[in-house]
Design an enzyme around this catalytic site. Sequence first.
Site, PDB file in Angstrom:
ATOM      1  N   SER A   1      -1.543  11.211  -1.589  1.00 47.08           N
ATOM      2  CA  SER A   1      -0.823  10.112  -2.240  1.00 47.08           C
ATOM      3  C   SER A   1       0.685  10.350  -2.183  1.00 47.08           C
ATOM      4  O   SER A   1       1.219  10.624  -1.114  1.00 47.08           O
ATOM      5  CB  SER A   1      -1.328   9.934  -3.678  1.00 47.08           C
ATOM      6  OG  SER A   1      -0.810   8.764  -4.264  1.00 47.08           O
TER       7      SER A   1
ATOM      8  N   ASP B   1       3.854   3.860  -1.876  1.00 46.71           N
ATOM      9  CA  ASP B   1       3.825   5.310  -1.677  1.00 46.71           C
ATOM     10  C   ASP B   1       3.211   5.649  -0.329  1.00 46.71           C
ATOM     11  O   ASP B   1       2.946   4.763   0.489  1.00 46.71           O
ATOM     12  CB  ASP B   1       3.109   5.998  -2.835  1.00 46.71           C
ATOM     13  CG  ASP B   1       1.625   5.685  -2.875  1.00 46.71           C
ATOM     14  OD1 ASP B   1       1.201   4.678  -2.279  1.00 46.71           O
ATOM     15  OD2 ASP B   1       0.869   6.446  -3.512  1.00 46.71           O
TER      16      ASP B   1
ATOM     17  N   ASP C   1      -1.181   2.968  -1.742  1.00 43.59           N
ATOM     18  CA  ASP C   1      -2.075   2.485  -2.797  1.00 43.59           C
ATOM     19  C   ASP C   1      -1.322   2.265  -4.119  1.00 43.59           C
ATOM     20  O   ASP C   1      -1.932   1.871  -5.112  1.00 43.59           O
ATOM     21  CB  ASP C   1      -3.279   3.412  -2.988  1.00 43.59           C
ATOM     22  CG  ASP C   1      -2.943   4.740  -3.638  1.00 43.59           C
ATOM     23  OD1 ASP C   1      -1.741   5.094  -3.702  1.00 43.59           O
ATOM     24  OD2 ASP C   1      -3.875   5.432  -4.096  1.00 43.59           O
TER      25      ASP C   1
ATOM     26  N   SER D   1       0.262   3.994 -13.784  1.00 42.85           N
ATOM     27  CA  SER D   1       0.929   4.727 -12.711  1.00 42.85           C
ATOM     28  C   SER D   1       1.141   3.873 -11.462  1.00 42.85           C
ATOM     29  O   SER D   1       1.189   4.385 -10.347  1.00 42.85           O
ATOM     30  CB  SER D   1       0.142   5.991 -12.362  1.00 42.85           C
ATOM     31  OG  SER D   1      -1.188   5.666 -12.011  1.00 42.85           O
TER      32      SER D   1
END
Length: 548
Positions: free
Chosen positions: A147, A305, A309, A394
């Site tokens: 990520s 990112d 995602d 987030s």
Amino acid sequence: MRLSPLAGHTAPINLLVNLPRLVTAYYSLRPDPAEATQRVAFGTSGHRGSALHSSFNEQHVLAVTQAICQYREKSGITGPLFLGIDTHALSEPAAATALEVLAANGVNVMLAVNDDYTPTPAVSHAILVYNKGRTSGLADGILMTPSHNPPEDGGYKYNPTNGGPADSDVTGWIEKAANLHLETGLKDVKRMPYAQALRANTTHRHDYLTNYVADLGNVIDMEAIRIAGVRMGVDPLGGAGVHYWARIAEKYKLRLSVVSEQVDATFRFMSVDWDGRIRMDPSSKSAMASLINLKDKYDIAFACDTDHDRHGIVTRSAGLMQPNHYLAVCIDYLYQNRPGWSPSAGVGKTLVSSGMIDRVTARLGRKLYEVPVGFKWFANGLCNGSLGFVGEESAGASFLRRDGSVWTTDKDGLVPALLSAEITARTGFDPGEAYKKLTESFGAPAYDRIDAPATPEQKKKLGKLTPEQITSSELAGDKITKVLTNAPGNGASLGGLKVMTDSGWFAARPSGTENIYKIYAESFQGEVHLHRIIKEAQSIVDIALAQG
């Protein structure tokens, strides 16, 4: 949170990872399964680590991939496996290692055309499209991505046949089997040379990019964006969607500019994050400094990112929006502009997301589905249409197609980003202005998260607290209305607790990787009240831990 003097500035050369050393470590260092930090450990987003610390090496990938092959056989999964990578330096070597094992086990693997990078949502989309209408021969997927983590990290995610992140029972089984392979020296791992694996009749090519982009018009009103002439700027942050944005602009004839198409595994083009590390976090003002500086050049700007995602939305009116703020705007807009959705389609949120979402959802007359941290809890609701939009604090979200059918069951950074342009086109307001209107109706909440030290024993106690152990009747001068240790949406354990009043709340949960616990807090009475909530939250948790 103490900012590094480097925060928001371009990374200096001495901060860049040594790529030859990193890749050499991937192949040459041998993890010790007797060391907890060197074992396979699946968190909420798969197994992550760095080859330099013997926590993400070739042996880990060999062991996990063989374990997944065993899981597929045990579960009767016989369809193709969609394999994607992001732009981290360890993702490509890890994918090559995985293919060697998958081919040796006779698994049909779908690699990207031209070995292109593949966003997480493109893999989820491919799984769901393939499995639609099927009851057997179902597909699943693997993603090599850590990520938004720093450049030296590698990551391995498994998405089962529902297209979303694997549930804990699945990852627990895979983790146990993988660690057994490490402990037994990989003696039961099947493997063939990479060149042979590429030539295997089970290795195929899939055009993730074309298929995903061609389908986007079924989830976003591209025509409205085109007609309004919304000027968009996007920064892929050197991530897996780097080649997707130009194709999106071309297909749908949008005024969309890609501000940078640079891919460099050192991520030297990034502005440094708050703590002095390079991190591709689109919700961080420090990491997003370059795009924020361009905000007045566009009607709306956005970034994603490294595996695309997560989203970050930059508006003229408000700059970089806090994730919680944008989630509330999305919900308010979508449920009034998606007539194809079921009238009973609810809203999914994690318990540490803003109370503004609760208020917006209530005004819309929709059901709120509140779950613990982790996107896996939303997959089934998206599949059956009982959830229309799901999000977490987030900056992760996904939502249904315009006709009410499933789009992705993993986080998708591209569609929330494009939705910001649709909102601008159809309402005449950018999302920052739309959020301001919400605060005029519901108040402007203040939100923060802090970390507090905790011993391993205290962390265990925090994960097992009961409502009865909270003896306080008030929080920051308000009556406590609820104490939760299980999510109201699905009854799953929070691994911590949430304490609520009519004007604020806090949640506390132990970190899975460090000797700390995290406190999330929000107040609808402003910053002073928020700080009081946080101070009292620490006291309440400390007393409860002492009693436990």
